[in-house]
Motif scaffolding. Structure first.
Motif, mmCIF file in Angstrom:
data_model
loop_
_atom_site.group_PDB
_atom_site.id
_atom_site.type_symbol
_atom_site.label_atom_id
_atom_site.label_comp_id
_atom_site.label_asym_id
_atom_site.label_seq_id
_atom_site.Cartn_x
_atom_site.Cartn_y
_atom_site.Cartn_z
ATOM 1 N N ILE A 97 1.762 1.485 -1.553
ATOM 2 C CA ILE A 97 1.813 2.332 -2.597
ATOM 3 C C ILE A 97 1.053 3.472 -1.858
ATOM 4 N N THR A 98 1.708 4.892 -2.293
ATOM 5 C CA THR A 98 1.166 6.065 -1.974
ATOM 6 C C THR A 98 0.878 6.791 -3.385
ATOM 7 N N LEU A 99 -0.209 7.194 -3.556
ATOM 8 C CA LEU A 99 -0.654 8.101 -4.753
ATOM 9 C C LEU A 99 -0.757 9.662 -4.227
ATOM 10 N N SER A 116 -13.466 1.347 0.461
ATOM 11 C CA SER A 116 -12.247 1.410 -0.061
ATOM 12 C C SER A 116 -11.320 0.966 1.169
ATOM 13 N N GLU A 117 -10.170 0.091 0.908
ATOM 14 C CA GLU A 117 -9.271 -0.347 1.707
ATOM 15 C C GLU A 117 -7.921 0.792 1.694
ATOM 16 N N SER A 118 -8.281 1.944 0.871
ATOM 17 C CA SER A 118 -7.317 2.841 1.132
ATOM 18 C C SER A 118 -7.448 3.829 2.172
ATOM 19 N N THR A 119 -6.212 4.664 2.496
ATOM 20 C CA THR A 119 -6.211 5.648 3.667
ATOM 21 C C THR A 119 -5.756 6.931 2.816
ATOM 22 N N LEU A 170 -2.298 2.862 -0.153
ATOM 23 C CA LEU A 170 -2.867 1.506 -0.020
ATOM 24 C C LEU A 170 -1.688 0.792 0.570
ATOM 25 N N GLU A 171 -2.216 0.091 1.864
ATOM 26 C CA GLU A 171 -0.979 -0.700 2.573
ATOM 27 C C GLU A 171 -0.459 -1.902 2.025
ATOM 28 N N SER A 172 -1.479 -2.545 1.280
ATOM 29 C CA SER A 172 -1.017 -3.857 0.457
ATOM 30 C C SER A 172 -1.965 -4.111 -0.521
#
Lengths: 113, 111
Positions: free
Chosen positions: A19-21, A62-65, A78-80
């Protein structure tokens, strides 16, 4: 009228999805931030950027980028997705690093099922 | 120790009451200070900056004591619309830092 926009406002998604916010601001601010906030808890900084091609991790692991290819745009990916990622994600911007505070977007409320 | 600590809530007050919130911060290098207001399930919004000399905005008065590393917010003549969570915020204003938010104090004003 909001000058910083976040989409989607609400998102329910299954585990394992990417997902992309989105976060965009029209104020020309160089500095942008992503905070994560669980209900009843304080905001925690997860990423920030001081300008194009500049990104840093915040205090909360955070696991986000994130990426910052354009001044006005600061998406978080979030890749997964996992249930532990369920939270509210708030994007903010400032023109001077916070001497006059930040302007926040309306937030994305993410639920991972 | 948390970097920004606030009074535990909730504060339940009647309309017209005067209520005071306190906040302490741990880093003496903190350079700017704010109170934000956050309504339920909404984003935080800047209520007022806090200056060393103290400052007032209508019914709201903010005070800063750098020696004690203490910030306060006073709300006079509380209105129903003041019901919200009030966040104490500090800024170290150094490279690699951002605003640090307290957990917030919840105010509920009743008629």
């Amino acid at each position: 009228e909001a000058d910083i926009y976040q989409t989607p406002r609400y998102l329910v998604i299954g585990t394992g999805k990417k997902i992309t916010l989105e976060c965009s601001q029209t104020m020309g601010h160089d500095k942008m931030y992503w905070y994560q906030q669980d209900p009843g808890m304080e905001l925690h900084l997860i990423h920030y950027s001081y300008g194009v091609n500049s990104t840093e991790k915040g205090d909360l692991s955070s696991e986000s980028t994130v990426s910052r290819i354009r001044t006005e745009h600061f998406p978080l990916t979030l890749e997964s997705a996992r249930p532990s990622h369920t939270s509210q994600y708030l994007c903010a911007s400032s023109f001077d690093g916070g001497n006059y505070g930040y302007t926040f977007g309306s937030g994305t409320r993410l639920t991972v099922v | 120790r948390k970097e920004v600590e606030q009074d535990p809530g909730p504060f339940n007050v009647p309309e017209g009451a005067t209520v005071a919130f306190n906040c302490t911060y741990s880093n003496s290098a903190s350079q700017s200070f704010f109170w934000y207001r956050q309504d339920c399930r909404k984003e935080p919004k800047l209520l007022m900056s806090v200056y060393s000399s103290g400052n007032e905005d209508g019914r709201f008065t903010a005070q800063l004591n750098r020696a004690s590393q203490y910030i306060s917010l006073l709300i006079r003549d509380s209105k129903l619309s003041d019901s919200a969570t009030y966040l104490c915020v500090v800024n170290l204003y150094q490279a690699g830092t951002a605003l640090i938010f307290g957990k917030g104090t919840t105010l509920s004003v009743s008629s």
